[in-house]
Design an enzyme around this catalytic site. Structure first.
Site, short mmCIF file in Angstrom:
data_model
loop_
_atom_site.label_atom_id
_atom_site.label_comp_id
_atom_site.label_asym_id
_atom_site.label_seq_id
_atom_site.Cartn_x
_atom_site.Cartn_y
_atom_site.Cartn_z
N ASP A 46 0.83 -1.21 0.00
CA ASP A 46 0.00 0.00 0.00
C ASP A 46 0.86 1.26 0.00
O ASP A 46 2.09 1.18 0.10
CB ASP A 46 -0.96 0.00 1.20
N ASN A 64 -6.89 -0.40 14.25
CA ASN A 64 -8.33 -0.56 14.01
C ASN A 64 -8.64 -1.86 13.26
O ASN A 64 -9.75 -2.05 12.78
CB ASN A 64 -8.85 0.64 13.18
N HIS A 112 -7.21 -2.84 10.45
CA HIS A 112 -7.02 -2.77 8.99
C HIS A 112 -5.82 -3.62 8.57
O HIS A 112 -4.92 -3.89 9.35
CB HIS A 112 -6.94 -1.33 8.48
N GLU A 155 -9.72 -0.57 5.31
CA GLU A 155 -10.17 -0.03 6.58
C GLU A 155 -11.48 -0.69 7.03
O GLU A 155 -12.14 -1.37 6.24
CB GLU A 155 -10.40 1.50 6.42
P1 PGA Z 1 2.51 -0.90 12.10
O1 PGA Z 1 1.23 -0.63 11.24
O2 PGA Z 1 3.21 -2.05 11.48
O3 PGA Z 1 3.31 0.35 12.01
O4 PGA Z 1 2.03 -1.21 13.50
C1 PGA Z 1 0.41 -1.68 10.90
C2 PGA Z 1 -0.70 -1.15 10.06
O5 PGA Z 1 -1.24 -0.08 10.39
O6 PGA Z 1 -1.04 -1.79 9.07
#
Ligand code: PGA
Length: 241
Positions: free
Chosen positions: A67, A137, A139, A144
């Site tokens: 992404d 959250n 995601h 999302e």
């Molecule tokens: P992080 O993010 O690896 O920085 O915890 C995970 C995400 O939000 O997909």
């Protein structure tokens, strides 16, 4: 989904790096998807080390990035592509022109950008292995809460939680409203899916992913529908299970 609890983050990373190596050994032309963010950094470290130690030939495999934040590119520290290039792609022996595909968060036509990345994946017969962090959250990528599960690559308005968490990557609140991401159709269609969550701050969302309902309200829970998937958690992230 197989839930695997490891003592700490380091153990998780070493095992996932080893599984990635095994994937490449068993299918040299594998298409592998890696995320940006903090979660995969340890995996990258072990992967780079193991590729060197075991003299792994990467010349036939490919990487697709998960992404990107819309409006960011590699010049912004904390963008997904900056992390992936600096922490992985630039440190292994691959042809960056032909073996790596990533989203340009500044593309003029984002629909065309989605189609370009879709084509890269379809041409390779789909994703063989995808490694995913889990957002606060729930995601995965920028899929999302409330995600439309019928999308391949897609543009998504960012959730408020995602926007506030983003400060940790950029050191300030940038004006980020959209993400571009591999959609759930690509992720749920992958041949092998590995989720990672570590640290106490992920304990609540891990509980929701593992023990809550399988629902698009918690996108990572949808991975439970994939029998062969694995969720790696350290003891802290598993503390509420
Ligand atoms: P992080 O993010 O690896 O920085 O915890 C995970 C995400 O939000 O997909």
């Amino acid at each position: 989904m197989n839930v695997i609890i490891k003592k700490d983050y380091d153990e998780i990373c070493e095992q996932i790096a080893e599984q990635t190596i095994e994937q490449i050994k068993s299918k040299p032309e594998s298409l592998i998807c890696m995320p940006g963010g903090d979660t995969p950094l340890g995996v990258f470290k072990y992967l780079i080390q193991k590729v060197k130690e075991q003299n792994i030939d990467l010349s036939k495999c490919s990487f697709v990035s998960l992404d990107e934040w819309i409006s960011l590119d590699r010049s912004v520290k904390g963008s997904c592509i900056q992390t992936l290039f600096d922490e992985l792609y630039d440190k292994i022996d691959i042809d960056l022109q032909n073996q790596v595909c990533f989203f340009n968060g500044k593309a003029k036509d984002l629909d065309v950008e989605c189609q370009r990345v879709d084509k890269f994946i379809f041409d390779k017969g789909g994703i063989d292995l995808v490694v995913l962090g889990i957002g606060m959250n729930g995601h995965i990528g920028f899929n999302e809460p409330g995600v439309d599960t019928e999308k391949y690559c897609t543009i998504v308005p960012l959730d408020d939680v995602t926007r506030s968490v983003s400060v940790k990557y950029f050191g300030e609140q940038l004006n980020l409203e959209y993400g571009i991401t591999l959609g759930m159709k690509h992720l749920l269609g992958a041949k092998d899916v590995i989720l990672i969550a570590n640290g106490t701050k992920k304990a609540d969302i891990v509980k929701a992913v593992v023990q809550g309902e399988v629902s698009n309200k918690v996108p990572a829970s949808l991975i439970r529908n994939i029998e062969k998937s694995q969720l790696f958690v350290d003891e802290e992230a598993a503390s509420k299970l």
